[in-house]
Design a protein around this motif. Structure first.
Motif, PDB file in Angstrom:
ATOM      1  N   SER A 285      51.367  37.185  37.310  1.00  0.00           N
ATOM      2  CA  SER A 285      51.772  35.827  36.945  1.00  0.00           C
ATOM      3  C   SER A 285      50.862  34.874  37.710  1.00  0.00           C
ATOM      4  CB  SER A 285      53.238  35.589  37.310  1.00  0.00           C
ATOM      5  OG  SER A 285      53.438  35.818  38.684  1.00  0.00           O
TER       6      SER A 285
ATOM      7  N   LYS B  61      49.311  33.263  48.227  1.00  0.00           N
ATOM      8  CA  LYS B  61      48.902  33.578  46.855  1.00  0.00           C
ATOM      9  C   LYS B  61      47.453  34.048  46.818  1.00  0.00           C
ATOM     10  CE  LYS B  61      52.833  32.109  45.542  1.00  0.00           C
ATOM     11  NZ  LYS B  61      53.868  33.158  45.414  1.00  0.00           N
TER      12      LYS B  61
ATOM     13  N   ARG C  81      57.268  31.664  42.668  1.00  0.00           N
ATOM     14  CA  ARG C  81      57.297  33.076  42.273  1.00  0.00           C
ATOM     15  C   ARG C  81      55.947  33.610  41.753  1.00  0.00           C
ATOM     16  NH1 ARG C  81      57.598  33.765  36.742  1.00  0.00           N
ATOM     17  NH2 ARG C  81      57.870  31.836  35.586  1.00  0.00           N
ATOM     18  N   TYR C  82      54.989  32.740  41.468  1.00  0.00           N
ATOM     19  CA  TYR C  82      53.734  33.208  40.860  1.00  0.00           C
ATOM     20  C   TYR C  82      52.894  34.028  41.837  1.00  0.00           C
ATOM     21  CZ  TYR C  82      55.011  30.233  37.031  1.00  0.00           C
ATOM     22  OH  TYR C  82      55.696  29.674  35.978  1.00  0.00           O
ATOM     23  N   ASP C  83      52.222  35.069  41.309  1.00  0.00           N
ATOM     24  CA  ASP C  83      51.394  35.941  42.162  1.00  0.00           C
ATOM     25  C   ASP C  83      50.081  35.278  42.564  1.00  0.00           C
ATOM     26  OD1 ASP C  83      53.228  37.990  41.720  1.00  0.00           O
ATOM     27  OD2 ASP C  83      52.085  38.818  40.028  1.00  0.00           O
TER      28      ASP C  83
ATOM     29  N   GLU D  25      58.303  26.266  42.150  1.00  0.00           N
ATOM     30  CA  GLU D  25      58.459  27.656  41.679  1.00  0.00           C
ATOM     31  C   GLU D  25      57.457  28.562  42.391  1.00  0.00           C
ATOM     32  OE1 GLU D  25      59.037  29.234  37.571  1.00  0.00           O
ATOM     33  OE2 GLU D  25      59.390  27.102  37.159  1.00  0.00           O
TER      34      GLU D  25
END
Ligand SMILES: *Cc1c(COP(=O)(O)O)cnc(C)c1O
Length: 361
Positions: A73, A149, A121-123, A119
């Motif tokens: 993601s 990240k 949560r993104y990789d 948010e």
């Protein structure tokens, strides 16, 4: 008059033939052959990078980089060539758009930080050095560090661009290049990934050869994304003259910027970023004036391109967008002018005169 937007570099046949003879003599056509090895070393030394992996195109470069770095993601820029987004979507990567900076047209670090704070949560982060103008790499690194990240830069436009004395390709966890025929340096089709870490490079090298490791054992399923010896021959031929090519393109680029600086907006360059003369974008906010410029260019046979239109958040509406106001605005008024090695100074002056006349009304 007919002025082309772009004209691919033509390899000198004498030189190319010598390399092709080598391929035939080696009887080794693909799978990390001798010319592949030489081109890799020459590119690493020319660009000032390590862990450079040649691949079959810039699209697979992005996909393999994501796979090697385990990015499933990502937050990405809405202002780039379509492949920056489509390659990730094709791979089933969950993407969201975050806006660009209004002056550089590159991913905006502040907007990115805000998106990740909402948010986290993104990789990963996938940003493009648009038109070869380096992103604010220090600010993006800080955001990436804060939220832990991975960063991939689509450097398809940024062949041999430096930030200070450092190659722009040495920022982030990986940078991808395209060696498509239309690019500054090319191998007809082709590309490369530059990895920060040797281990990621090793993993990717296995991934682009079906996932077969150095012992011939099977690891994680891979794909075929190798660059063959014939294409490496084209690359070696063109690399020999790339200094002179870049010099001329930068000269034309600087002339364009000088001639047009009082007439149109142009991206603000990274303060320590070098030029490579890959593209010549201008921005005209007023729609009527933009249309007039386009009309006059058309009448004079000057090719141009609305590059990049539309903003990718518009093209891929189903994807989440944190913000894309600036990207939409810039994509409405952006225009790329002719720029290639075979273009002459007099051509540039013709084009800039047409634009000036159109704007003066
Ligand atoms: C050209 C380009 C690509 C795709 O490269 P190919 O080698 O054509 O697959 C990706 N991103 C950007 C920004 C490009 O300009």
């Amino acid at each position: 008059m007919n002025i082309l937007l772009n004209k691919p570099l033509k390899p000198e046949l004498d030189k190319l033939t010598k390399y092709l003879e080598q391929v035939n003599n080696n009887e080794w056509y693909t799978n990390f052959g001798p010319l592949h090895e030489i081109l890799t070393q020459k590119l690493e030394s020319y660009l000032g990078v390590k862990n450079l992996l040649l691949v079959s195109n810039g699209t697979l470069a992005l996909q393999v980089a994501c796979k090697a770095l385990d990015i499933n993601s990502a937050i990405t820029t809405p202002f780039s060539f379509v492949a920056t987004t489509s390659s990730l979507l094709w791979q089933g990567i969950d993407i969201a758009f975050s806006d660009i900076d209004s002056e550089s047209y590159n991913l905006c670090p502040e907007a990115l930080g805000k998106a990740l704070s909402i948010e986290p949560r993104y990789d990963g982060i996938v940003a493009t050095h648009v038109y070869g103008n380096p992103c604010d790499v220090d600010a993006i690194s800080q955001v990436a560090l804060k939220y832990n990240k991975k960063v991939i830069y689509d450097a398809a436009h940024a062949f041999n661009v430096k930030v200070g004395s450092e190659s722009v390709l040495n920022y982030g966890d990986a940078s991808t290049l395209s060696f498509h025929a239309t690019k500054l340096f090319h191998t007809v089709e082709g590309g490369a990934i530059v990895f920060k870490n040797k281990s990621d490079y090793e993993k990717a090298k296995q991934l682009i050869n079906f996932g077969i490791d150095a012992n011939g054992d099977l690891g994680e399923p891979g794909i075929n994304a190798k660059l063959n010896e014939y294409q490496c021959a084209v690359g070696l031929t063109l690399l020999d003259e790339i200094d002179q090519v870049t010099k001329h393109r930068v000269e034309l680029f600087e002339l364009y910027r000088q001639e047009l600086k009082d007439y149109v907006k142009m991206p603000d360059w990274h303060i320590k970023g070098s030029y490579n003369g890959a593209y010549m974008p201008i921005y005209i906010e007023n729609k009527e004036l933009l249309n007039k410029v386009i009309e006059n260019l058309n009448l004079s046979g000057v090719q141009h391109r609305r590059y990049f239109t539309p903003s990718l958040d518009v093209a891929y509406k189903k994807q989440k967008t944190f913000s894309a106001i600036e990207s939409r605005k810039i994509s409405e008024g952006i225009l790329c002018l002719p720029l290639h090695y075979y273009l002459k100074i007099s051509d540039v002056l013709e084009v800039t005169n047409i634009i000036k006349l159109a704007l003066k009304g």
